[in-house]
Scaffold this active site. Structure first.
Site, mmCIF file in Angstrom:
data_model
loop_
_atom_site.group_PDB
_atom_site.id
_atom_site.type_symbol
_atom_site.label_atom_id
_atom_site.label_comp_id
_atom_site.label_asym_id
_atom_site.label_seq_id
_atom_site.Cartn_x
_atom_site.Cartn_y
_atom_site.Cartn_z
ATOM 1 N N GLU B 50 11.333 26.407 69.027
ATOM 2 C CA GLU B 50 10.503 27.594 68.901
ATOM 3 C C GLU B 50 9.389 27.259 67.914
ATOM 4 O O GLU B 50 9.659 26.923 66.763
ATOM 5 C CB GLU B 50 11.370 28.742 68.365
ATOM 6 C CG GLU B 50 10.905 30.103 68.803
ATOM 7 C CD GLU B 50 11.696 31.212 68.115
ATOM 8 O OE1 GLU B 50 11.082 32.226 67.809
ATOM 9 O OE2 GLU B 50 12.908 31.050 67.869
ATOM 10 N N ASP B 61 8.517 39.010 59.828
ATOM 11 C CA ASP B 61 8.991 37.831 59.107
ATOM 12 C C ASP B 61 9.199 38.092 57.626
ATOM 13 O O ASP B 61 8.483 38.880 57.011
ATOM 14 C CB ASP B 61 7.989 36.680 59.273
ATOM 15 C CG ASP B 61 8.113 36.037 60.631
ATOM 16 O OD1 ASP B 61 9.225 35.587 60.963
ATOM 17 O OD2 ASP B 61 7.121 36.022 61.376
ATOM 18 N N TYR B 175 16.947 37.055 73.364
ATOM 19 C CA TYR B 175 16.960 36.748 71.943
ATOM 20 C C TYR B 175 17.670 37.896 71.223
ATOM 21 O O TYR B 175 17.139 39.001 71.140
ATOM 22 C CB TYR B 175 15.507 36.609 71.477
ATOM 23 C CG TYR B 175 15.293 36.030 70.102
ATOM 24 C CD1 TYR B 175 16.036 36.438 68.995
ATOM 25 C CD2 TYR B 175 14.289 35.084 69.895
ATOM 26 C CE1 TYR B 175 15.807 35.908 67.735
ATOM 27 C CE2 TYR B 175 14.046 34.552 68.642
ATOM 28 C CZ TYR B 175 14.812 34.971 67.560
ATOM 29 O OH TYR B 175 14.564 34.450 66.326
#
Lengths: 408, 272
Positions: B50, B61, B175
Site C-alpha cells: 500500500e 491518519d 479493508y
C-alpha cells in the site's frame, strides 16, 4: 403573487448536496454517527418540547431577539443608503455562534452524549460551546490552532474559566483548518461517546444543514423587524463569510425575496493579488475539505493552501457548501475586503456608532462603506454585525500601532 | 482489448495463506528511498504493497503518517510522482500487488477518469480512498471498472447496519478498520474485534484485510485467524523515520533499507 424563480430547489437534497456541493467525504468510522445525527435532528426539530426548550434558552439565556439598530451617524457619514445593523454582537458570549451551540448542545444531550468537542478559530465558537457545556452539564474539549491560541489569548482564558479543556493543534498553519483536522481525528477515535459541535456551515452532511437551521433565526428576525419598522424589505443585505454561518443565517430567509440583493464578504488579507488571503469563493476551485465538496484554496496537486486574514475567524481555506451553491447560481454576490479596509471599518463604526465590531464583522462593514454611497438615500442596507470586538482589541491595537510605526 | 486479471484477485485465489500488507508513504524521505524500500518489503515477505500519496490534510491518519506526508511534501512529491513510481517498480520486474492510498481531493484535482486510466497504465491494481464512503464513490467505481482497477472499500467497527451493503459492493478486498480512530500503533486491540471480523466475513465474498493500530508480531499473530491479510502502516513508517537521515544519504541508504527489511520480516513471518 409573483413566484420566486431563483432558488426553488430544496437544498440540501437527501444526499446532503447543495447542487453539486456538500456531501459526506469522511472516513467510514464516522458514517454511522452522521446518519444517527441526521435522524436525531429530524426527530428533535419535530418535537415540541425540544423546540420549546431551545426557544426558551434563546430568549432567556442568549438574549434573543437581538435588536436591529438604525445606524444614523454611519448613514450620515457615508451619505447613501440607510444602514441598519443586526446586533448579533449583543448575544450572550458576544457573537451569533451561541445560537448554533445551544441548538447542537441540546441535541447532544438529547442523544445521551456526555461530552462535546468543538473546533474554533477566533475562539467565539469555542467560548459558545464551553458556555453551553457549562449550562447543560456536559464536558467540553475545544481544539484550537496554536497560532490562534496566541492571537486570541483572551478567549482561550474565557474557555478555560468556563471549564473547557483547550487543546492546541500544532500541525500545518496552526489555525482553524488544523484545529478542525484535529477535532475530526479526535472524533473518529471517540465517536461512540462524543458529540462534535461544528461551529460553521461546513463539514459533512448534515452539519451545513443543521447549522443553517440553527442560524436562520438571524435572518428571520431581521426580516420581521425591518418589515415592522419600515413596512418594506431591505434592498441589500451584507454579511462576512469565513465558513459562512452568520451569512447563511442572515441570507437564507431572504433567498426567495428576489428584490433583496445579498452580498457575502470574504477576507482578502493582504490582497487578492498576494498569496496571503482567505478569499475562497473568489479565488478557490471546487475540492474536498473536512468532509464537504466546496470551493477550496489549493494548489495544482490538490494540496490545501493556508489562508491568511487579520481575523482569526475568517482565515479558513474552505467555505460552507451552500455558499458555493449560492455563488454558482448567482443568488449571492461574493466580494472581498483587505485587512487594511477592515481595520479602517472598525474605526469608522467605533467613531460613528460607539460599537466596536469583531474583525470578522468589520469585513461586512468595510463592504458597506464601499456600497452605501453608491445607493440612493431611500434604499435600505442591512449589515449583519456577527460579533463584538472585545476579543480583537489587542490585535487591532497591534495593527494600528504598527501602521503608525510604518509612517515614521 | 481484454483487461488482464487484476493481480489482487490472482493473489487471493488461494486463501489458505495469509498475506502481509505493508503501508509506506511515497517520497518519505525521498522517491529513491521509497523505490528501494518497496523492493525490500517484497523481499521481506509482503505480497501487496500500500503506497500512500502524501497529503496536506490527512484527517484519517495519526501523527506518524502525518509526519511522513509532511516529509514527502517538503520534497515536492505529488500524485504524479506516485503514479510514476508504480511504473518504475513494474519496469524493474516487481510482481506484487500495488495499491495506492490517497485522500479524495488530489484524485479529484488530477481528474477521476484520468487517475484510474493512469493507475492502469503504470501498473497499479487498486486504490484506497479513506474519505470516500460508498455513498460518494459512484464516479470512482465507474472509472475503476473501465480500467480494471479495484476501489478498496473500508468497513469500521461502527459501520453496524452498513456492513452488509459495503460487503456486497466490495471488490478486490475489504479493508477492515480494526479500531476506532486514526492510523497509528496501539497497545491493544478491541476485545470485540473477532466478532466484528466475523460479521464482515459473513457479508462478503471478497477477501478481508485488517489494519489500523497493528504494530507488533504478537498483534499480527492475534488477528491472523480472522482475516486473509494483515495491514501494518505506522509501525513501518516509524522504522523509516528512525532512519531518515541515512536513507537520504546514498552511502548509507543501503544499510538503512536492510534494517527496515529485517524489521518487516519479523512482522511478516508472524503471519503464517
Amino acid at each position: 403573487m409573483k413566484e420566486a424563480t431563483t432558488t426553488t430547489r430544496i437544498v440540501p437534497d437527501e444526499k446532503g448536496r447543495f447542487g453539486v456541493f456538500g456531501g459526506k467525504f469522511v472516513p467510514e468510522t464516522l458514517m454511522n454517527a452522521l446518519t444517527e445525527l441526521e435522524a436525531s435532528f429530524a426527530e428533535a426539530t419535530q418535537n415540541p418540547a425540544f423546540c420549546q426548550e431551545l426557544n426558551h434558552l434563546l430568549s432567556e439565556y442568549a438574549g434573543r431577539p437581538t435588536p436591529l439598530t438604525y445606524a444614523e451617524r454611519l448613514t450620515e457619514e457615508l451619505g447613501g443608503a440607510r444602514i441598519y445593523l443586526k446586533r448579533e454582537d449583543l448575544n450572550h458570549t458576544g457573537a451569533h455562534k451561541l445560537n448554533n451551540a445551544l441548538g447542537q448542545g441540546l441535541l447532544a444531550k438529547r442523544m445521551g452524549k456526555k461530552s462535546i468537542i468543538a473546533e474554533t478559530g477566533a475562539g467565539q465558537h469555542g467560548v459558545a460551546s464551553a458556555t453551553v457545556a457549562a449550562k447543560l452539564g456536559l464536558s467540553c474539549k475545544v481544539f484550537m490552532g496554536e497560532e490562534d491560541i496566541r492571537r486570541q489569548s483572551l478567549n482561550v482564558f474565557r474557555m478555560k474559566l468556563l471549564g473547557a479543556e483547550v487543546i492546541p493543534a500544532v500541525s500545518g498553519s496552526r489555525t482553524l483548518k488544523d484545529a478542525t483536522n484535529e477535532a475530526i481525528r479526535y472524533w473518529v477515535s471517540n465517536v461512540e461517546e462524543t458529540f462534535y459541535v461544528i461551529g460553521s456551515v461546513v463539514g459533512p452532511h448534515p452539519y451545513p444543514y443543521i447549522v443553517r437551521e440553527f442560524q436562520k433565526i438571524i435572518g428571520e428576525e431581521t426580516r420581521a423587524q425591518i418589515l415592522q419598522m419600515l413596512g418594506k424589505l431591505p434592498d441589500e443585505v451584507i454579511a462576512c463569510v469565513g465558513g459562512g454561518s452568520n451569512a447563511i443565517g442572515m441570507f437564507y430567509p431572504f433567498i426567495q425575496d428576489e428584490t433583496v440583493a445579498l452580498r457575502g464578504v470574504e477576507a482578502a488579507g493582504q490582497g487578492v493579488n498576494t498569496d496571503k488571503h482567505a478569499a475562497t469563493l473568489s479565488l478557490g476551485r471546487p475540492g474536498v475539505i473536512h468532509g464537504s465538496l466546496t470551493y477550496l484554496l489549493q494548489d495544482e496537486h490538490g494540496q490545501v493552501q493556508e489562508a491568511h486574514s487579520i481575523s482569526a475567524g475568517l482565515d479558513y481555506p474552505g467555505v460552507g457548501p451552500e455558499h458555493a451553491y449560492l455563488k454558482d447560481n448567482g443568488r449571492v454576490t461574493y466580494t472581498s475586503v483587505t485587512d487594511a479596509e477592515a481595520l479602517e471599518a472598525v474605526q469608522i463604526l467605533c467613531r460613528t456608532e460607539g460599537i466596536i465590531p469583531a474583525l470578522e464583522s468589520a469585513h461586512a462593514i468595510a463592504e458597506a462603506v464601499k456600497r452605501a454611497p453608491q445607493m440612493s438615500k431611500d434604499e435600505i442596507l442591512v449589515i449583519c454585525l456577527s460579533g463584538r470586538g472585545d476579543k480583537d482589541v489587542l490585535t487591532i491595537q497591534d495593527a494600528l500601532e504598527s501602521e503608525k510605526g510604518g509612517e515614521r | 482489448m481484454t483487461v488482464a486479471v487484476n493481480r489482487i484477485d490472482r493473489l487471493f485465489e488461494d486463501r489458505s495463506r495469509k498475506r502481509f500488507i505493508p503501508f509506506i508513504t511515497v517520497g518519505d524521505p525521498t522517491l529513491e528511498a521509497t523505490y528501494q524500500i518497496a523492493h525490500a518489503l517484497v523481499e521481506a515477505g509482503a505480497e501487496l504493497l500500500e503506497l500512500g500519496i502524501p497529503y496536506s490534510d490527512p484527517l484519517a491518519d495519526g501523527p506518524t503518517i502525518q509526519r511522513a506526508s509532511q516529509r514527502a511534501l517538503e520534497n515536492g512529491v505529488s500524485i504524479t510522482d506516485a503514479l510514476q513510481l508504480v511504473g518504475r517498480l513494474r519496469e524493474s520486474g516487481m510482481e506484487a500487488s500495488l495499491v495506492l492510498f490517497s485522500y479524495f481531493n488530489p484524485v479529484l484535482q488530477y481528474g477521476v477518469d484520468r487517475f484510474f486510466a493512469d493507475l492502469a497504465k503504470f501498473g497499479a491494481d487498486g486504490v484506497v480512498i479513506p474519505d470516500l464512503p460508498i455513498e460518494e464513490n459512484g464516479l470512482a467505481v465507474e472509472a475503476a471498472k473501465k480500467y480494471g482497477i479495484h476501489v478498496i472499500s473500508l468497513v469500521a467497527p461502527t459501520s453496524e447496519s452498513r456492513i452488509q451493503t459495503i460487503g456486497e459492493q466490495a471488490t478486490g478486498f475489504l479493508y477492515c478498520v480494526s479500531s476506532l480512530g486514526v492510523t497509528g500503533a496501539r497497545a491493544s486491540l478491541r476485545e470485540d474485534l473477532a466478532d466484528f471480523l466475523g460479521r464482515v466475513k459473513a457479508s462478503t465474498t471478497v477477501p478481508t484485510a485488517v489494519g489500523f493500530g497493528i504494530s507488533t508480531p504478537e498483534q499480527v499473530k492475534a488477528v491472523a485467524p480472522h482475516t486473509d491479510g494483515v495491514i501494518v502502516g505506522s509501525a513501518i513508517v516509524l522504522e523509516i523515520e528512525r532512519h531518515v537521515e541515512q536513507l537520504k544519504d546514498p552511502n548509507q541508504s543501503k544499510e538503512a533499507v536492510e534494517k527496515i527489511k529485517t524489521f518487516v520480516h519479523q512482522l511478516a513471518s508472524a503471519l503464517q
